[in-house]
Design an enzyme around this catalytic site. Structure first.
Site, PDB file in Angstrom:
ATOM      1  N   TRP A 151       0.757  -1.375  -0.102  1.00 26.82           N
ATOM      2  CA  TRP A 151      -0.008   0.095  -0.382  1.00 26.82           C
ATOM      3  C   TRP A 151       0.879   1.124  -0.239  1.00 26.82           C
ATOM      4  O   TRP A 151       1.186   1.586   1.332  1.00 26.82           O
ATOM      5  CB  TRP A 151      -0.531  -0.134   1.383  1.00 26.82           C
ATOM      6  N   ARG A 192      -4.087   6.468  -1.858  1.00 21.52           N
ATOM      7  CA  ARG A 192      -2.594   5.528  -2.233  1.00 21.52           C
ATOM      8  C   ARG A 192      -2.286   6.617  -3.071  1.00 21.52           C
ATOM      9  O   ARG A 192      -2.433   7.383  -3.915  1.00 21.52           O
ATOM     10  CB  ARG A 192      -2.972   4.946  -3.423  1.00 21.52           C
TER      11      ARG A 192
END
Ligand code: DAH
Length: 324
Positions: A151, A192
């Site tokens: 991530w 993100r």
């Protein structure tokens, strides 16, 4: 003499072509110094007998002239009435006001919520600014664990906070406060720190799912998710689970969906909740089992509405948005 006066007045009224000349005629006969007014005023000088007959006649003529004047006035008004240059046609059809409507992501989110609610799931929420702990540690991703690289994270400078990279932290937040059996979904925005392309955007949406009980199985998951897609696409679907890795589940799956006449589509991650996650939220690991999943909401919308670039969803181009 009175009769002549009357004839003259009537003739002049007939000739009057507009309201001004009509007003003049009025003044000429019935005004303060009008001819008929003067006759009426002079009645008092006559003998009683004469006054009675002349008075009656004069008053009658006065009434007659007033009547004729009045009627002529209406006639002039009716024929001379002109429409104002600007006027309001109250019978004309209205101009429709532009009206807003729900964004495609909101539409899809509501459909998803409705379907899961019909299967007994509750909608839960959590913060978009999250702690390291809930976004990672509580989900079995300890500090310095290589899985954190899965991530790409936006960290909030000088604060021990981040923008949540997925909706999974709400699993831990919810389980800390609630005991099984439980069924929730968590729709929400995620972030993100990565390059964008047709299928990745910096901001996107997920729906997390979590069902925990004493004997919730992977077969239950397959049944629930198959039913979900059936209702979402209004058609029969096939579901395929492929083994995959997510730190918070064991085993973990990648879920593929196939609609009739279409190709297999990779659509979500899922798995059986990892015992470490149960332990972290204070459940006795051996007592419970459950499944969790995370669906990309944007991806669902893109498939449903055949949008081929995720970035189109948030450029707010009205040519696109007006189609919903
Ligand atoms: N949180 C994962 C992601 O963003 C998706 C996911 C995978 C969620 C498996 C889950 C799960 O709950 O069980 O990539």
């Amino acid at each position: 003499m009175l009769k002549q006066l009357k004839q003259k007045a009537i003739a002049e009224i007939k000739q009057a072509g507009d309201l001004n000349s009509l007003e003049k005629v009025f003044r000429q006969y019935l005004g303060r110094k009008g001819e008929l007014t003067q006759v009426l005023r002079s009645l008092k000088d006559l003998s009683a007998k004469e006054r009675a007959t002349q008075g009656k006649l004069a008053n009658q003529i006065k009434k007659e002239i007033e009547n004729i004047l009045e009627q002529k006035k209406y006639k002039i008004r009716d024929t001379k009435y002109e429409l104002p240059k600007e006027w309001l046609d109250v019978t004309a059809p209205g101009v429709p006001m532009p009206q807003g409507h729900l964004h495609p992501i909101t539409l899809v989110q509501r459909q998803v919520e409705e379907i899961f609610q019909s299967m007994g799931f509750t909608v839960a929420n959590g913060p978009e600014v999250e702690t390291d702990y809930y976004n990672f540690d509580a989900l079995n991703v300890p500090k310095n664990h290589p899985a954190r690289d899965l991530w790409d994270t936006f960290w909030l400078k000088d604060l021990d906070l981040l923008l949540r990279t997925h909706t999974s932290p709400v699993q831990a937040r919810y389980m800390e406060k609630n005991n099984p059996p439980l069924r929730i979904i968590v729709p929400g925005r995620c972030y993100r720190h990565e390059a964008t392309d047709a299928s990745h955007d910096v901001i996107f949406h997920q729906v997390e799912g979590l069902m925990v009980g004493s004997d919730v199985s992977a077969a239950n998951f397959k049944g629930v998710i198959e039913e979900f897609f059936k209702q979402f696409y209004h058609t029969d679907v096939k579901i395929r689970l492929r083994p995959s890795y997510f730190p918070f589940v064991e085993p973990g799956f990648e879920v593929d969906v196939k609609r009739k006449g279409k190709n297999w589509l990779e659509i979500m991650g899922a798995g059986m909740v990892h015992p470490n996650v149960f332990k972290t939220v204070g459940y006795k690991a051996n007592n419970y089992q459950g499944f969790a999943f995370g669906i990309g909401l944007d991806r669902l919308a893109m498939i449903k509405y055949q949008i081929d670039d995720i970035r189109l969803l948030f450029t707010n181009d009205l040519r696109l948005l007006k189609q919903f």
